[in-house]
Design a protein around this motif. Structure first.
Motif, PDB file in Angstrom:
ATOM      1  N   SER A   1       0.796  -0.887   0.152  1.00 49.09           N
ATOM      2  CA  SER A   1       0.008   0.133  -0.180  1.00 49.09           C
ATOM      3  C   SER A   1       0.752   1.493  -0.197  1.00 49.09           C
ATOM      4  O   SER A   1       1.933   1.854   1.104  1.00 49.09           O
ATOM      5  CB  SER A   1      -0.569   0.095   1.509  1.00 49.09           C
TER       6      SER A   1
ATOM      7  N   PRO B   1       0.836   5.050   0.158  1.00 44.00           N
ATOM      8  CA  PRO B   1      -0.601   6.473  -0.015  1.00 44.00           C
ATOM      9  C   PRO B   1      -0.157   7.867  -0.754  1.00 44.00           C
ATOM     10  O   PRO B   1       1.396   7.723  -1.028  1.00 44.00           O
ATOM     11  CB  PRO B   1       0.202   6.899   1.443  1.00 44.00           C
TER      12      PRO B   1
ATOM     13  N   THR C   1      -6.886   7.943  -2.580  1.00 45.49           N
ATOM     14  CA  THR C   1      -5.894   8.021  -0.871  1.00 45.49           C
ATOM     15  C   THR C   1      -4.826   7.077  -1.042  1.00 45.49           C
ATOM     16  O   THR C   1      -3.839   7.685  -0.660  1.00 45.49           O
ATOM     17  CB  THR C   1      -6.642   8.500  -0.372  1.00 45.49           C
ATOM     18  N   VAL C   2      -5.042   5.775  -1.740  1.00 42.86           N
ATOM     19  CA  VAL C   2      -3.314   4.576  -1.480  1.00 42.86           C
ATOM     20  C   VAL C   2      -3.537   3.789  -3.278  1.00 42.86           C
ATOM     21  O   VAL C   2      -4.681   3.853  -3.475  1.00 42.86           O
ATOM     22  CB  VAL C   2      -4.081   3.739  -0.124  1.00 42.86           C
TER      23      VAL C   2
END
Length: 201
Positions: free
Chosen positions: A11, A13, A26-27
């Motif tokens: 993941s 960001p 957002t990720v």
């Protein structure tokens, strides 16, 4: 020689939220595949795309379903029939190409008989925001020759005029992501000709 496949999710960001007409991201969720053969390693990745029913878990499961076959020597050609088009097949395919490049000492383009590839212009993207924010984003990218502009149906003319003001010399690609209907497209024709097809230089 046997190969070993490993897969994991990562993941990342995003520095700022990335908005398109269908939602906000957002990720960046990435599935990373590695195929090891002796001391050589091939790496590939794919981004699960919810628009087409993909999730991180579904992509991990798809990759796992070919793990044994990859270990036993599955070819790239056989992979095309073993997995459907999507993030999983892309990640494994890229890893196999990368591994082949490492073990053969030949680049992927050389293996394809294509030779060195020419430099290509890449589009940088401006996500949906207020016209003022989109102009600011365009100003930061104004030195780039090609910009993709995400728009929706709230104020597409305002969004596009703002981007054109911020980047008067760039070529623009307009991407409504399914938010426009035929009526909006027809109403935007003159604006598109003015702003997109005939940019000031």
């Amino acid at each position: 020689m046997l190969r070993e496949l490993s897969v994991a999710s990562q993941s990342w960001p995003l520095a700022t939220p990335f908005r398109i007409s269908r939602g906000v991201k957002t990720v960046a969720e990435v599935v990373v595949v590695e195929v090891h053969q002796g001391c050589a390693r091939g790496r590939g990745e794919g981004v699960p795309y919810p628009r087409y029913g993909e999730t991180v878990d579904s992509v991990l499961e798809q990759v796992g379903s070919v793990k044994k076959a990859i270990a036993e020597g599955m070819t790239r050609e056989a992979l095309q029939g073993a997995l459907p088009p999507g993030a999983a097949r892309n990640a494994v395919d890229c890893a196999l190409w990368d591994l082949s490049a490492g073990t053969s000492g030949q680049s992927v383009t050389a293996q394809l008989g294509a030779g060195p590839l020419p430099a290509l212009t890449t589009a940088l993207t401006i996500g949906i925001d207020t016209p003022e924010a989109m102009r600011s984003a365009a100003e930061r990218l104004s030195a780039h020759p090609l910009i993709k502009v995400k728009v929706d149906n709230s104020d597409p003319e305002g969004q596009l005029r703002a981007v054109r003001a911020g980047a008067p010399g760039a070529r623009l690609i307009i991407d409504p992501n399914e938010s426009w209907n035929l009526e909006i497209l027809e109403s935007m024709q003159s604006v598109l000709v003015e702003i997109v097809l005939l940019p000031s230089r």
